[in-house]
Write an enzyme that holds these catalytic residues in place. Sequence first.
Site, PDB file in Angstrom:
ATOM      1  N   LYS A 280     -13.609 -78.410   5.401  1.00  0.00           N
ATOM      2  CA  LYS A 280     -13.878 -79.824   5.279  1.00  0.00           C
ATOM      3  C   LYS A 280     -12.575 -80.633   5.360  1.00  0.00           C
ATOM      4  O   LYS A 280     -11.603 -80.353   5.387  1.00  0.00           O
ATOM      5  CB  LYS A 280     -14.432 -80.240   3.710  1.00  0.00           C
ATOM      6  CG  LYS A 280     -15.790 -79.827   3.472  1.00  0.00           C
ATOM      7  CD  LYS A 280     -15.964 -79.927   2.062  1.00  0.00           C
ATOM      8  CE  LYS A 280     -17.512 -79.623   1.581  1.00  0.00           C
ATOM      9  NZ  LYS A 280     -18.755 -80.292   2.369  1.00  0.00           N
ATOM     10  N   ARG A 354     -27.171 -73.153   0.324  1.00  0.00           N
ATOM     11  CA  ARG A 354     -28.494 -72.162   0.701  1.00  0.00           C
ATOM     12  C   ARG A 354     -28.107 -70.869   0.583  1.00  0.00           C
ATOM     13  O   ARG A 354     -29.017 -70.055   0.344  1.00  0.00           O
ATOM     14  CB  ARG A 354     -29.063 -72.898   1.738  1.00  0.00           C
ATOM     15  CG  ARG A 354     -28.080 -72.742   3.053  1.00  0.00           C
ATOM     16  CD  ARG A 354     -28.432 -73.813   4.068  1.00  0.00           C
ATOM     17  NE  ARG A 354     -28.047 -75.056   3.934  1.00  0.00           N
ATOM     18  CZ  ARG A 354     -27.865 -76.284   4.916  1.00  0.00           C
ATOM     19  NH1 ARG A 354     -28.870 -76.083   6.085  1.00  0.00           N
ATOM     20  NH2 ARG A 354     -27.515 -77.525   4.585  1.00  0.00           N
TER      21      ARG A 354
HETATM   22  N1  BES Z   1     -21.470 -79.337  -1.293  1.00  0.00           N
HETATM   23  C1  BES Z   1     -22.011 -79.880   0.011  1.00  0.00           C
HETATM   24  C2  BES Z   1     -22.870 -81.058  -0.195  1.00  0.00           C
HETATM   25  C3  BES Z   1     -22.123 -82.393  -0.562  1.00  0.00           C
HETATM   26  C4  BES Z   1     -21.298 -83.060   0.337  1.00  0.00           C
HETATM   27  C5  BES Z   1     -22.342 -82.948  -1.515  1.00  0.00           C
HETATM   28  C6  BES Z   1     -20.829 -84.159  -0.016  1.00  0.00           C
HETATM   29  C7  BES Z   1     -21.746 -84.089  -2.247  1.00  0.00           C
HETATM   30  C8  BES Z   1     -21.163 -84.919  -1.316  1.00  0.00           C
HETATM   31  C9  BES Z   1     -22.654 -78.656   0.975  1.00  0.00           C
HETATM   32  O1  BES Z   1     -22.020 -77.512   0.746  1.00  0.00           O
HETATM   33  C10 BES Z   1     -22.088 -79.062   2.201  1.00  0.00           C
HETATM   34  O2  BES Z   1     -21.001 -78.893   2.716  1.00  0.00           O
HETATM   35  N2  BES Z   1     -23.214 -79.379   3.026  1.00  0.00           N
HETATM   36  C11 BES Z   1     -23.236 -79.738   4.437  1.00  0.00           C
HETATM   37  C12 BES Z   1     -24.190 -79.108   5.012  1.00  0.00           C
HETATM   38  C13 BES Z   1     -23.945 -79.127   6.545  1.00  0.00           C
HETATM   39  C14 BES Z   1     -22.704 -78.205   6.932  1.00  0.00           C
HETATM   40  C15 BES Z   1     -25.106 -78.791   7.451  1.00  0.00           C
HETATM   41  C16 BES Z   1     -23.092 -81.254   4.398  1.00  0.00           C
HETATM   42  O3  BES Z   1     -23.915 -81.752   3.910  1.00  0.00           O
HETATM   43  O4  BES Z   1     -22.114 -81.998   5.175  1.00  0.00           O
HETATM   44 MN    MN Z   2     -20.638 -76.893   1.936  1.00  0.00          MN
END
Ligand code: BES
Ligand code: MN
Length: 497
Positions: A280, A354
């Site tokens: 990230k 997931r």
């Molecule tokens: N934990 C995150 C989702 C999230 C992001 C929650 C920002 C709250 C605030 C999750 O694991 C994630 O990183 N999801 C990705 C999925 C994508 C790679 C398909 C996302 O939402 O960017």
């Molecule tokens: Mn994630």
Amino acid sequence: MELAVAVVAPQALAEHKTPALAVAVQGKSLSASARALDEASAGALQAALARSGFEGKPGQTLALHSLPGIAAGLVLVVGAGDAAEVSLQAWHKLVVSAVKALPGKLGKATSTLAELPVAGRDLAQRISDHARFAIEAGYRFDEYKSKKPAATDLLGKLTLGIAERGDLKAAKDALTWGRCIGEGQSFARDLGNQPGNVAYPGYLAEMARALGEDGDIQVEVLGEDEMRKLGMHCLLSVSAGSQHDAQLAVMRYQGGKAKDAPVVLVGKGITFDTGGISLKPGAGMDEMKFDMCGAASVLGVMAAVKLAKLNLNVIGVIACAENMPSGTATKPGDIVRTMSGQTVEILNTDAEGRLVLCDALTYVERFKPAVVVDIATLTGACVVALGKVASGLFSPSDALAEELLAAGQRADDRAWRLPVWDDYQELLDSPFADIANIGGPTAGSITAACYLARFTKAYAWAHLDIAGTAWLSGSQKGATGRPVPLLLEFLRARAAD
Ligand code: BES
Ligand code: MN
Ligand code: ZN
């Protein structure tokens, strides 16, 4: 904060001895309690309101000291808007601001706010609400602050006044229920707020074990070896880059008959989500310590269910792992086998929620559940769609979706339904495996839910995406404890009396 109910009829209010007394004003009209104080003080209350230009907006407060003829040292006038009935949202807001405005130094206070007419809420419900909103308002997380407020600076006791003695028994039961919700929520907030260098997967598993200490809840924790034996390679792929082992904790509460099918709650417990090799960006990454809030809400609900002695069988499962990049981490393109036998191409290691959930969802088939609800901070796309107001709700079952939406309404912890139609499934096609773990740039929350849907065919299932609602950012940064209230209302409606 100690909470109590007592009969404090408006006629007796002027003589009621308390350091602080909260009374409501609806627009220009005084509540029965405010009117009683106004009469006893020969119009001093009204005059003070007029002088200060008090408008009575929901949550607006005005502190009046030493009113003539009033035993209470301080009268806190609380605005409730000018509608005939206060909406549940305004009610929530006004109780929180009233409790925050009561000076802690006074030690004790009495509130008559539950006399307000609130849309769709009877007296007992208003007492429950008041109790839990008060706990929410008084919540603080200062474990890591060197300077903590002295106990004498915090409100020690709040008494909720009701007018009729005949309502006392029902009000006391309602207070207990409200306290259970409030305490479950506070517990979830405490866990969520813990930093990622304290709340590792093993810490959450310990918290689950602690709930089982006095025997009301049976707890079992699976470590990585056990999970490997079960074929949970997808869950294990998430912790592959971490120094900390993944943990799957199972908490079983039996408040119903042995033969009754349980409600199963499954929480995402990513104790820190760096994204893994699909790292990230740095800005705001600290907030990914909250990526275990689904698991925290399951722990909070289990604690409350036990406290409330609900007559229902409930099983809580938390799937805990830390998502880190390293030489042993899972890489984009890696293919893993899930416990269900389906293979997954991991195109993005940041879509890890997931991956832990799918194996936990397969695992819970063994409990022959009445329903399964998973709770997860799953997608940033859900925050884009619904902001911080509503949780995303997904379920192929209309009946279950309606039940959860209604529970969220009652709890003022609302969810909004989005589709999990099969039409979206093709976005998850992979050229190499049975399924890919991401669905491309569109409909991100829906494709995440569609991924989970492939693992939940054996039972009635719903998914709550709490990415937007589990915590607040900015100056108010911190875990909210949502959706503990929604889940507890859902469970209580299913429990036998
Ligand atoms: N934990 C995150 C989702 C999230 C992001 C929650 C920002 C709250 C605030 C999750 O694991 C994630 O990183 N999801 C990705 C999925 C994508 C790679 C398909 C996302 O939402 O960017
Ligand atoms: Mn994630
Ligand atoms: Zn995550």
